[in-house]
Design a protein around this motif. Structure first.
Motif, PDB file in Angstrom:
ATOM      1  N   GLU A 198      32.868  41.002  34.522  1.00  0.00           N
ATOM      2  CA  GLU A 198      34.665  40.788  34.300  1.00  0.00           C
ATOM      3  C   GLU A 198      35.365  42.575  34.580  1.00  0.00           C
ATOM      4  O   GLU A 198      35.104  42.882  33.949  1.00  0.00           O
ATOM      5  CB  GLU A 198      34.977  40.517  32.726  1.00  0.00           C
ATOM      6  CG  GLU A 198      34.392  38.409  32.480  1.00  0.00           C
ATOM      7  CD  GLU A 198      34.960  38.303  31.389  1.00  0.00           C
ATOM      8  OE1 GLU A 198      36.277  38.068  31.248  1.00  0.00           O
ATOM      9  OE2 GLU A 198      34.396  37.758  30.848  1.00  0.00           O
ATOM     10  N   HIS A 199      36.251  42.280  35.108  1.00  0.00           N
ATOM     11  CA  HIS A 199      36.819  42.674  35.420  1.00  0.00           C
ATOM     12  C   HIS A 199      37.838  43.243  34.111  1.00  0.00           C
ATOM     13  O   HIS A 199      38.420  42.605  33.857  1.00  0.00           O
ATOM     14  CB  HIS A 199      37.745  43.108  36.738  1.00  0.00           C
ATOM     15  CG  HIS A 199      38.750  44.034  37.331  1.00  0.00           C
ATOM     16  ND1 HIS A 199      38.130  45.806  37.463  1.00  0.00           N
ATOM     17  CD2 HIS A 199      39.715  44.243  38.202  1.00  0.00           C
ATOM     18  CE1 HIS A 199      39.138  45.683  38.346  1.00  0.00           C
ATOM     19  NE2 HIS A 199      39.813  45.237  38.616  1.00  0.00           N
ATOM     20  N   VAL A 226      41.632  45.526  33.833  1.00  0.00           N
ATOM     21  CA  VAL A 226      43.543  46.106  34.352  1.00  0.00           C
ATOM     22  C   VAL A 226      43.668  46.682  33.026  1.00  0.00           C
ATOM     23  O   VAL A 226      43.705  46.559  32.263  1.00  0.00           O
ATOM     24  CB  VAL A 226      43.838  44.130  35.489  1.00  0.00           C
ATOM     25  CG1 VAL A 226      42.800  44.199  36.305  1.00  0.00           C
ATOM     26  CG2 VAL A 226      44.346  43.958  33.812  1.00  0.00           C
ATOM     27  N   GLU A 228      47.938  42.674  34.875  1.00  0.00           N
ATOM     28  CA  GLU A 228      47.343  41.807  34.538  1.00  0.00           C
ATOM     29  C   GLU A 228      48.418  40.627  35.026  1.00  0.00           C
ATOM     30  O   GLU A 228      48.863  40.339  34.409  1.00  0.00           O
ATOM     31  CB  GLU A 228      47.324  41.265  32.421  1.00  0.00           C
ATOM     32  CG  GLU A 228      45.683  40.907  32.091  1.00  0.00           C
ATOM     33  CD  GLU A 228      46.610  39.388  32.254  1.00  0.00           C
ATOM     34  OE1 GLU A 228      45.963  38.210  33.022  1.00  0.00           O
ATOM     35  OE2 GLU A 228      47.766  38.776  31.599  1.00  0.00           O
ATOM     36  N   LEU A 242      43.141  37.809  31.660  1.00  0.00           N
ATOM     37  CA  LEU A 242      42.241  38.773  32.189  1.00  0.00           C
ATOM     38  C   LEU A 242      41.911  39.923  31.010  1.00  0.00           C
ATOM     39  O   LEU A 242      43.125  39.867  30.294  1.00  0.00           O
ATOM     40  CB  LEU A 242      41.945  39.806  33.231  1.00  0.00           C
ATOM     41  CG  LEU A 242      42.350  38.480  34.557  1.00  0.00           C
ATOM     42  CD1 LEU A 242      42.765  39.596  35.954  1.00  0.00           C
ATOM     43  CD2 LEU A 242      41.297  37.636  34.782  1.00  0.00           C
ATOM     44  N   HIS A 258      42.130  42.887  29.824  1.00  0.00           N
ATOM     45  CA  HIS A 258      43.128  44.700  29.749  1.00  0.00           C
ATOM     46  C   HIS A 258      42.922  45.491  29.212  1.00  0.00           C
ATOM     47  O   HIS A 258      43.693  45.360  27.684  1.00  0.00           O
ATOM     48  CB  HIS A 258      44.314  43.580  29.634  1.00  0.00           C
ATOM     49  CG  HIS A 258      45.038  42.747  29.137  1.00  0.00           C
ATOM     50  ND1 HIS A 258      44.647  41.511  28.681  1.00  0.00           N
ATOM     51  CD2 HIS A 258      46.414  43.114  27.698  1.00  0.00           C
ATOM     52  CE1 HIS A 258      45.286  41.376  27.683  1.00  0.00           C
ATOM     53  NE2 HIS A 258      45.489  42.039  26.719  1.00  0.00           N
TER      54      HIS A 258
END
Length: 235
Positions: free
Chosen positions: A28-29, A31, A36, A62, A64
């Motif tokens: 999972e990315h 940010v 976000e 996401l 973050h």
């Protein structure tokens, strides 16, 4: 045997990865908070970045990363699941009207929020862009029942302000920049101190946010219902 050993090794590594019971988020990315997709930047200056956060039921942000002091005002709360890359998840509730402060200067945190409730989770949050405190001056408000302290940190103070119909804050002086976040809808009057006896009229909605500047302040509730907002000032 030569063909079996790699398979056994893979199985052992797979088992070890999950033996701690900790979640894995390697794919999972992560940010920055202001990048976000569910954190919508609505206001910004050199001091703060103000974001509206809207999370539908069942929806997740996401992962973050937050590395700045962070003030989060819950306009409409919900139950949530907060996941972290390095510790167990936390099932909790963001309660409407609450304020959460994240002391992230020098100690960043990464998380992911899932709305586990039945209504849209609505937050107004801001990051303090400049490490502080900046020593703008003493942040004070009138000694009135209308002002109730909700936040007192080294970089920011906050008050919940409740004005009855026709009631005024009375004149006070704001020393540092700030943010004002409204919980209710209605008409307010803002004294224009550059022009004596002149006022500005503004209709506000729940979740509206405004950047505020140092100077004299005098706000009057001009509707037939209470006006409620949080008033934050940087230190």
């Amino acid at each position: 045997m030569a063909n079996i050993r790699p398979a056994l090794l893979c199985a052992a590594l797979f088992s070890a990865a999950f033996s701690t019971g900790m979640p894995t988020y390697a794919a999972e990315h992560v940010v920055a908070t202001h990048l976000e997709p569910l954190h919508h930047v609505i206001l910004e200056n050199k001091y703060v970045t103000v974001m509206r956060v809207l999370i539908q039921p069942g929806q997740s942000t996401l992962f973050h990363e937050q590395h700045l002091d962070y003030v989060n005002t819950h306009i409409e709360g919900s139950t949530v699941k907060i996941e972290y890359p390095d510790k167990p998840a936390n099932n909790t509730e963001m309660k409407s009207g609450n304020v959460k402060f994240g002391a992230h200067q020098g100690k960043s945190e990464t998380d992911k929020v899932t709305n586990t409730g039945n209504n849209v989770n609505h937050q107004v949050a801001f990051e303090i862009n400049i490490p502080g405190p900046q020593h703008f001056g003493g942040a004070t408000r009138p000694a009135s029942d209308a002002f109730q302290p909700v936040l007192d940190k080294p970089t920011v103070k906050g008050w919940k302000v409740t004005l009855k119909p026709g009631e005024s804050t009375g004149e006070y002086v704001q020393h540092g920049p700030g943010v004002r976040v409204f919980f209710t809808e209605g008409r307010i009057l803002l004294a224009d101190h550059a022009h004596p006896n002149r006022v500005k009229e503004l209709w506000v909605h729940a979740g509206d946010a405004f950047l505020t500047s140092p100077g004299k302040v005098d706000i009057t509730a001009a509707s037939d219902q209470n006006i409620v907002f949080n008033d934050y000032e940087l230190l």
